[in-house]
Design an enzyme around this catalytic site. Structure first.
Site: not given
Ligand code: TYM
Length: 335
Positions: A115, A197, A200
């Site tokens: 990032k 990967k 978004k």
């Molecule tokens: P975020 O918002 O980027 O993504 C949400 C969830 O989607 C999963 N993910 C994927 N899984 C498979 N293939 C992909 N291409 C892919 N892209 C995203 C992520 O692994 C995630 O599970 N830091 C976290 C949000 C967060 C969080 C937490 C998660 C904040 N606090 C506490 C768990 C527990 C994040 O940025 O997810």
């Protein structure tokens, strides 16, 4: 919340409409856990502002994400679905945990490196300290398991280290959580660059699939998905990342194993296969999209869910926060 059940916590950033990767890697699995566990699913708007967001869009995305959670099958009566910014304990615990997290640890985080490369004009302290807020999210609820995609594993390892460090210094305070990562689908790749990967924030709209894309768009994006010139539907992540990614998507949705998929498409071209994948994805997302549309019209219902769940989350989070504040030596509040 039932005392006997284990606790699950997870969250997503409302930084845009979520992708098929978010859905298959996380959200879809969450819906299978709601009977067996006490689950909390957060909309992490505080994490989202670590990169610039337009306020009106963020507000809309956060509400839409909450509706998508419900539309995907999370029952808001059984799961605590809430906005992170409605529970101030997240910020308060994050501050304390910042004091137990080392600069060296945070600078090793790959998400921070990625990032800060992407947003080199805005490498803010929040982006750097993102993982200690994430640790606070998880540790506040004495979480046992955290269902996420592979990309969040490193943050979870750090969460565990912080919890153990704190427990060693002050005695048992936090439950040390385990990651919960599914075998297939935990890393869905970009449709245009299948060694990266799906994300978004990808600027190429053909690289990602939003879970609100309509059937024509889904077909078009799969037709354009980058594959190879070998023309055999065979799973090989290294040599055939594009086809392997499409097979993964098909496998998670249909429940078929890779050899079954190879058998189904033996002797058939990529065109047929891509259409079948597009069809499976469309059918998977159809009920979710219909439910989302219906929920969008029911403002009062969504408002009630937001309010009620925030109260429950606040109650639970405050219990842990007070314990932590006492342990570190903050004077008790006089009432
Ligand atoms: P975020 O918002 O980027 O993504 C949400 C969830 O989607 C999963 N993910 C994927 N899984 C498979 N293939 C992909 N291409 C892919 N892209 C995203 C992520 O692994 C995630 O599970 N830091 C976290 C949000 C967060 C969080 C937490 C998660 C904040 N606090 C506490 C768990 C527990 C994040 O940025 O997810």
């Amino acid at each position: 919340m039932s005392e006997q059940k284990k606790v699950i916590f997870s969250g997503m950033q409302p930084s845009g409409v979520i992708t098929l990767g978010n859905y298959l890697g996380a959200l879809k699995n969450w819906t299978n856990l709601q009977e067996e566990y006490n689950c909390l699913y957060c909309i992490v708007d505080m994490h989202a502002i670590t990169v610039r967001q337009d306020p009106a869009t963020l507000r809309k995305n956060a509400r839409d994400l909450l509706m998508l959670y419900i539309a995907a099958g999370l029952d808001p009566e059984k799961n605590i679905i809430y906005m992170q910014s409605h529970v101030s304990a997240h910020a308060e615990l994050a501050w304390i945990l910042n004091c137990f997290t080392y600069m060296g640890e945070l600078s090793r985080m790959t998400q921070f490196k990625d990032k800060s490369n992407k947003h080199s004009d805005n490498i803010n302290v929040g982006l750097f300290a993102y993982p200690s807020l994430m640790a606070a999210d998880i540790l506040l609820y004495q979480t046992d398991l955290v269902p996420v995609g592979v990309d969040q594993k490193q943050h979870l390892e750090l969460t565990r280290d912080i919890a153990i460090r704190f427990n060693n210094a002050y005695g048992e305070t936090f439950r040390v959580p385990e990651p919960y990562i599914s075998k297939v689908g935990a890393k869905i790749m970009s449709l245009q660059e299948p060694t990266k990967k799906m994300s978004k924030s990808d600027e190429d709209i053909n690289a990602t699939l939003s879970i609100l894309d309509d059937p024509d768009t889904i077909v078009r994006k799969f037709k354009r998905a980058v594959t190879d010139s070998d023309a055999a539907v065979r799973y090989d992540e290294l040599q055939k990342p594009g086809i392997s990614n499409l097979m993964t998507i098909y496998s998670v949705i249909t429940g078929m194993g890779m050899d079954q998929i190879e058998a189904e498409f033996e002797g058939k071209g990529y065109g047929d296969f891509k259409l079948k994948v597009a069809e499976a994805v469309t059918e998977e997302l159809r009920p979710l999209q219909e439910k989302f549309k219906a929920l969008s019209k029911d403002k009062a219902y969504i408002d009630t869910i937001i309010k009620k769940n925030a109260e429950t989350a606040n109650y639970l989070a405050t219990k842990t926060l007070r314990k932590v504040q006492k342990k570190v030596g903050f004077p008790p509040v006089m009432r």
